[in-house]
Design an enzyme around this catalytic site. Structure first.
Site, PDB file in Angstrom:
ATOM      1  CG  ASN A  83      -2.286   0.629   0.897  1.00 48.99           C
ATOM      2  OD1 ASN A  83      -2.359   1.589   0.131  1.00 48.99           O
ATOM      3  ND2 ASN A  83      -3.344   0.123   1.503  1.00 48.99           N
ATOM      4  CG  HIS A 113      24.055   1.713  10.989  1.00 49.51           C
ATOM      5  ND1 HIS A 113      24.704   2.300   9.934  1.00 49.51           N
ATOM      6  CD2 HIS A 113      22.734   1.872  10.746  1.00 49.51           C
ATOM      7  CE1 HIS A 113      23.830   2.815   9.107  1.00 49.51           C
ATOM      8  NE2 HIS A 113      22.607   2.572   9.573  1.00 49.51           N
ATOM      9  CB  THR A 163      12.835  -6.589  17.611  1.00 46.43           C
ATOM     10  OG1 THR A 163      12.131  -7.368  18.582  1.00 46.43           O
ATOM     11  CG2 THR A 163      12.426  -5.123  17.723  1.00 46.43           C
ATOM     12  NE  ARG A 178       6.977  -8.172  24.934  1.00 49.71           N
ATOM     13  CZ  ARG A 178       8.287  -8.313  24.916  1.00 49.71           C
ATOM     14  NH1 ARG A 178       8.843  -9.308  24.296  1.00 49.71           N
ATOM     15  NH2 ARG A 178       9.075  -7.456  25.534  1.00 49.71           N
TER      16      ARG A 178
END
Length: 182
Positions: A83, A113, A163, A178
């Site tokens: 989208n 990084h 993550t 979660r």
């Protein structure tokens, strides 16, 4: 190894290398044309996607504006839908499986990084691939961080910051994302 070869291998590299700068400039020109052609017919839009991205399946929709680093590291399966306002930082491979639907404002990031400040000060970076399975639904504004794999049929709630890997068929939400309570 060239800086581009290092980048593609997921090793530390310098992003302002002339070869990579030329690749990024080419991608920027392509994005400007693609985003300006938002009203083009389906076949013309598909042809433009094939021109700018690494692999594009059938019946793919990518709504403008769309932004990426290079384009050539992006692989979209059949029936993928992205989208408005999707951003893919594709310093290494991003694979999006068939039938996956991605909401507006989603960011998929492979660029990372070094944690060592001395390496960061040298303008070094690296990439970790993102793999998204088939038939995944990613809600508006989700952020998918480098190195994440998302299994088939998973759901990522709007605004989630992903993550870690998400298993097949699991629904996640929140920051950090979660598994949702059942």
């Amino acid at each position: 190894m060239s800086q581009k070869q290092k980048m593609l291998a997921g090793e530390l590299y310098v992003a302002d290398d002339p070869e990579l700068a030329a690749d990024a400039a080419r991608a920027a020109r392509w994005m400007a044309r693609y985003n300006a052609a938002a009203d083009a017919e389906g076949p013309a839009r598909h042809a433009m996607l094939v021109e700018g991205l690494g692999q594009v399946g059938e019946r793919v929709t990518v709504r403008s504006p769309f932004h990426c680093d290079y384009g050539y590291n992006i692989r979209l399966g059949d029936g993928v839908f992205l989208n408005f306002g999707c951003v893919i930082l594709d310093v290494v491979e991003v694979v999006i499986g068939s039938g996956t639907q991605i909401g507006p404002g989603v960011q998929i990031l492979t660029a990372d990084h070094p944690r060592d400040p001395a390496l960061r000060a040298q303008a070094l970076e690296f990439g970790r691939p993102v793999r998204i399975g088939a038939n995944v639904w990613i809600g508006a504004g989700a952020l998918i961080l480098p190195g994440v794999t998302i299994g088939d049929d998973a759901i990522l709630g709007a605004g989630s910051v992903v993550t870690r890997d998400v298993a097949r068929g699991v629904t996640v939400m929140g920051n950090p994302a979660r598994p949702a309570a059942r």
